[in-house]
Write a protein that holds these residues in place. Structure first.
Motif, PDB file in Angstrom:
ATOM      1  N   GLU A 341       0.827  -1.214   0.000  1.00  0.00           N
ATOM      2  CA  GLU A 341       0.000   0.000   0.000  1.00  0.00           C
ATOM      3  C   GLU A 341       0.856   1.256   0.000  1.00  0.00           C
ATOM      4  N   THR A 342       1.911   1.250   0.814  1.00  0.00           N
ATOM      5  CA  THR A 342       2.791   2.422   0.887  1.00  0.00           C
ATOM      6  C   THR A 342       3.519   2.630  -0.430  1.00  0.00           C
ATOM      7  N   PHE A 343       3.964   1.558  -1.026  1.00  0.00           N
ATOM      8  CA  PHE A 343       4.661   1.631  -2.316  1.00  0.00           C
ATOM      9  C   PHE A 343       3.728   2.160  -3.404  1.00  0.00           C
ATOM     10  N   CYS A 344       2.464   1.729  -3.342  1.00  0.00           N
ATOM     11  CA  CYS A 344       1.482   2.140  -4.348  1.00  0.00           C
ATOM     12  C   CYS A 344       1.110   3.617  -4.235  1.00  0.00           C
ATOM     13  N   ARG A 345       1.231   4.185  -3.043  1.00  0.00           N
ATOM     14  CA  ARG A 345       0.924   5.607  -2.885  1.00  0.00           C
ATOM     15  C   ARG A 345       1.944   6.475  -3.617  1.00  0.00           C
ATOM     16  N   ILE A 346       3.126   5.921  -3.802  1.00  0.00           N
ATOM     17  CA  ILE A 346       4.223   6.685  -4.403  1.00  0.00           C
ATOM     18  C   ILE A 346       4.310   6.451  -5.906  1.00  0.00           C
ATOM     19  N   HIS A 347       3.954   5.244  -6.367  1.00  0.00           N
ATOM     20  CA  HIS A 347       4.122   4.876  -7.778  1.00  0.00           C
ATOM     21  C   HIS A 347       2.773   4.593  -8.438  1.00  0.00           C
ATOM     22  N   GLU A 348       2.638   4.976  -9.716  1.00  0.00           N
ATOM     23  CA  GLU A 348       1.422   4.689 -10.474  1.00  0.00           C
ATOM     24  C   GLU A 348       1.533   3.370 -11.223  1.00  0.00           C
ATOM     25  N   CYS A 349       2.755   3.019 -11.650  1.00  0.00           N
ATOM     26  CA  CYS A 349       2.969   1.791 -12.406  1.00  0.00           C
ATOM     27  C   CYS A 349       4.123   1.024 -11.753  1.00  0.00           C
ATOM     28  N   ILE A 350       3.856  -0.223 -11.397  1.00  0.00           N
ATOM     29  CA  ILE A 350       4.832  -0.989 -10.620  1.00  0.00           C
ATOM     30  C   ILE A 350       5.125  -2.310 -11.314  1.00  0.00           C
ATOM     31  N   SER A 351       6.392  -2.668 -11.397  1.00  0.00           N
ATOM     32  CA  SER A 351       6.800  -3.947 -11.955  1.00  0.00           C
ATOM     33  C   SER A 351       6.504  -5.063 -10.944  1.00  0.00           C
ATOM     34  N   ILE A 352       5.823  -6.104 -11.413  1.00  0.00           N
ATOM     35  CA  ILE A 352       5.463  -7.217 -10.512  1.00  0.00           C
ATOM     36  C   ILE A 352       6.709  -7.916  -9.994  1.00  0.00           C
ATOM     37  N   ALA A 381      -6.703  -1.254  -8.754  1.00  0.00           N
ATOM     38  CA  ALA A 381      -5.576  -1.422  -9.676  1.00  0.00           C
ATOM     39  C   ALA A 381      -5.952  -2.409 -10.769  1.00  0.00           C
ATOM     40  N   LYS A 382      -5.106  -2.421 -11.822  1.00  0.00           N
ATOM     41  CA  LYS A 382      -5.251  -3.393 -12.911  1.00  0.00           C
ATOM     42  C   LYS A 382      -3.893  -4.020 -13.175  1.00  0.00           C
ATOM     43  N   ILE A 383      -3.924  -5.272 -13.654  1.00  0.00           N
ATOM     44  CA  ILE A 383      -2.670  -5.964 -13.957  1.00  0.00           C
ATOM     45  C   ILE A 383      -2.487  -6.041 -15.473  1.00  0.00           C
ATOM     46  N   ASP A 384      -1.337  -5.584 -15.934  1.00  0.00           N
ATOM     47  CA  ASP A 384      -0.947  -5.714 -17.342  1.00  0.00           C
ATOM     48  C   ASP A 384      -0.018  -6.921 -17.436  1.00  0.00           C
ATOM     49  N   SER A 385      -0.603  -8.079 -17.802  1.00  0.00           N
ATOM     50  CA  SER A 385       0.159  -9.330 -17.793  1.00  0.00           C
ATOM     51  C   SER A 385       1.269  -9.352 -18.837  1.00  0.00           C
ATOM     52  N   LYS A 386       1.034  -8.682 -19.965  1.00  0.00           N
ATOM     53  CA  LYS A 386       2.053  -8.675 -21.025  1.00  0.00           C
ATOM     54  C   LYS A 386       3.326  -7.980 -20.563  1.00  0.00           C
ATOM     55  N   VAL A 390       1.679  -3.637 -12.585  1.00  0.00           N
ATOM     56  CA  VAL A 390       0.444  -3.303 -11.881  1.00  0.00           C
ATOM     57  C   VAL A 390       0.214  -1.813 -12.102  1.00  0.00           C
ATOM     58  N   VAL A 391      -0.938  -1.470 -12.682  1.00  0.00           N
ATOM     59  CA  VAL A 391      -1.264  -0.062 -12.943  1.00  0.00           C
ATOM     60  C   VAL A 391      -2.271   0.389 -11.895  1.00  0.00           C
ATOM     61  N   MET A 392      -1.860   1.375 -11.092  1.00  0.00           N
ATOM     62  CA  MET A 392      -2.704   1.828  -9.989  1.00  0.00           C
ATOM     63  C   MET A 392      -3.783   2.782 -10.479  1.00  0.00           C
ATOM     64  N   GLY A 393      -4.980   2.663  -9.900  1.00  0.00           N
ATOM     65  CA  GLY A 393      -6.048   3.610 -10.173  1.00  0.00           C
ATOM     66  C   GLY A 393      -5.863   4.855  -9.333  1.00  0.00           C
ATOM     67  N   THR A 394      -6.419   5.962  -9.776  1.00  0.00           N
ATOM     68  CA  THR A 394      -6.318   7.208  -9.000  1.00  0.00           C
ATOM     69  C   THR A 394      -7.655   7.469  -8.333  1.00  0.00           C
ATOM     70  N   GLN A 395      -7.609   7.610  -7.042  1.00  0.00           N
ATOM     71  CA  GLN A 395      -8.844   7.825  -6.271  1.00  0.00           C
ATOM     72  C   GLN A 395      -8.602   8.921  -5.239  1.00  0.00           C
ATOM     73  N   ALA A 396      -9.173  10.075  -5.518  1.00  0.00           N
ATOM     74  CA  ALA A 396      -8.986  11.203  -4.596  1.00  0.00           C
ATOM     75  C   ALA A 396      -9.860  11.009  -3.363  1.00  0.00           C
ATOM     76  N   VAL A 397      -9.302  11.354  -2.231  1.00  0.00           N
ATOM     77  CA  VAL A 397     -10.056  11.263  -0.973  1.00  0.00           C
ATOM     78  C   VAL A 397     -10.834  12.553  -0.783  1.00  0.00           C
ATOM     79  N   SER A 398     -12.145  12.439  -0.552  1.00  0.00           N
ATOM     80  CA  SER A 398     -12.972  13.630  -0.402  1.00  0.00           C
ATOM     81  C   SER A 398     -12.624  14.354   0.894  1.00  0.00           C
ATOM     82  N   PRO A 399     -12.850  15.689   0.920  1.00  0.00           N
ATOM     83  CA  PRO A 399     -12.597  16.450   2.158  1.00  0.00           C
ATOM     84  C   PRO A 399     -13.391  15.907   3.341  1.00  0.00           C
TER      85      PRO A 399
END
Length: 439
Positions: A341-352, A381-386, A390-399
């Motif tokens: 989770e912490t790694f995903c907050r920093i990166h949008e696209c992560i190598s599996i 998130a979504k996985i690009d198997s090719k 791992v491509v992270m989705g962007t979800q803003a936290v409401s005030p």
């Protein structure tokens, strides 16, 4: 991993009977020389009435030697004293076996009123309570925890809170329930003892601090075995200022257990991690181990390689800790999730493959693990198997959500503050309790 073993530190705040399970655990784990462990058991047993157990340990430790005559002499003395106490308490136990007396004890909320009833109907005398207390303590020292708990229950009901044996009886009852593994009853006794300690000053701040320190260590048996324990340990150790102060002053090693409870508590982890990190940072100069360092690496330094290394060390620490061994799988699973989770907050696209290294997993296992997280709606998130990404989705936290998250603990803290103020206004003096080997 003997370097991270806390048994020596813990033992000074535990009754000697509570130390026996810890020593048995260490013997199984073979962290220390078995002869040294047996010598330790024999030393602990020397101040109890469990003479037969001591004889068995002596035979194992010194198979070529005869059991010393002193053991047989002590055994004879114990049997004689036991018979004498049984004779003294025979009339008392018969009174408590009466169905009407049992009904009165279960329904009565006033000890004085119950005492008056027993005096009027059965000729019960005040000194009988002291006799019953001595018999219960003797049974405890013999290792008969069931009888000790039963008699101490009667003693607790009949003694006034200002009696010199009242607090001792509470400690003894708690120890007996722990050793019988009656966790629901032990939790009730723990809370009762906590209330009494918080309502007294014991004549000095130092003695009050000592009482809380003992209670913190004894409570670990309950919190890591009771279903609600991982919530209760957070409330008591992190959000009760008196107990947090005791941990920081007397026993910072308890942070290991608080940290484990937070990491494995899925329902409250997000809301309490920030407060835990502050405490770990403050105490890092007095105490650290792989479990607290894991949190520091991840949330203070954002050192993912360091967190990965500490997670491997955490596994060894958990396996060799009496209280935490049952949390091992839960801890590793949740720790991996925190890294992810912490790694995903920093990166949008992560190598599996890179992520697998961070989590100490194979790429195949890491991909399956991420798929399960997505399937269970715990990860956007979504996985690009090719490409193996791992491509992270962007979800803003409401005030509004941010406000809710920031104020979740406000009601609880306000309640604790109000309770502390009320208790300070109603403090009473009493003696320091001693039970078993607390001195």
């Amino acid at each position: 991993m003997a370097e991270f073993d806390l048994t020596t530190r813990m033992g000074q705040y535990l009754d000697r009977h509570l130390v026996f399970p810890l020593l048995e655990f260490l013997s199984v784990k073979e962290l220390y020389d078995e002869k040294e462990m047996l010598k330790g058991k024999l030393d602990l047993l020397s101040n109890t009435n469990m003479v037969d157990f001591a004889m068995d340990v002596h035979k194992t430790l010194y198979p070529d030697q005869d059991v010393p005559a002193s053991f047989f002499t002590k055994r004879g003395n114990v049997v004689t004293q036991l018979k004498s106490l049984q004779a003294e308490t025979e009339l008392i136990t018969k009174i408590f076996e009466d169905p009407e007396v049992m009904r009165q004890m279960q329904s009565s909320r006033d000890g004085r009123q119950l005492f008056d009833y027993l005096f009027k109907e059965h000729g019960f005398k005040a000194e009988m309570v002291d006799t019953l207390y001595n018999y219960a303590k003797f049974q405890y020292e013999c290792g008969n925890y069931s009888a000790a708990a039963e008699y101490l229950y009667f003693v607790r009901i009949l003694l006034p809170p200002n009696d010199r044996n009242y607090l001792n009886a509470l400690w003894g009852k708690l120890a007996s329930e722990i050793l019988m593994q009656n966790w629901d009853t032990a939790l009730e006794d723990l809370n009762r003892l906590k209330e009494v300690i918080e309502a007294n000053t014991f004549g000095s701040a130092l003695l009050s601090l000592q009482q809380r320190t003992w209670l913190i260590h004894w409570s670990l048996f309950v919190f890591f075995n009771h279903p609600k324990g991982r919530d209760l340990i957070i409330d008591m150790f992190l959000y009760s200022q008196l107990y947090l102060n005791a941990i920081q002053t007397m026993c910072p090693h308890i942070l290991r257990y608080l940290t484990t409870a937070v990491i494995t508590n899925k329902s409250r982890r997000r809301t309490v991690l920030k407060d835990l990190v502050k405490v770990i940072q403050q105490e890092s100069y007095t105490y650290k181990d792989p479990i607290t360092e894991f949190v520091e690496c991840l949330y203070v330094h954002f050192d993912f390689d360091g967190a990965q290394k500490k997670l491997r060390e955490c596994e060894a620490v958990l396996m060799n800790d009496f209280f935490l061994v049952a949390c091992l799988e839960d801890f590793i699973e949740n720790a991996r999730l925190l890294i992810f989770e912490t790694f995903c907050r920093i990166h949008e696209c992560i190598s599996i493959s890179m992520l697998a290294k961070k989590l100490n997993m194979t790429p195949e296992d890491a991909e399956r693990w991420i798929v399960n997280l997505i399937r269970n709606a715990r990860l956007d998130a979504k996985i690009d198997s090719k490409l193996g990404h791992v491509v992270m989705g962007t979800q803003a936290v409401s005030p509004y959500q941010q406000v809710i998250e920031k104020t979740k603990n406000l009601a609880f803290r306000s309640q604790v503050l109000a309770m502390n103020i009320e208790k300070k206004l109603n403090v009473k003096n009493t003696e320091v309790p001693q039970w078993g080997a607390q001195e």
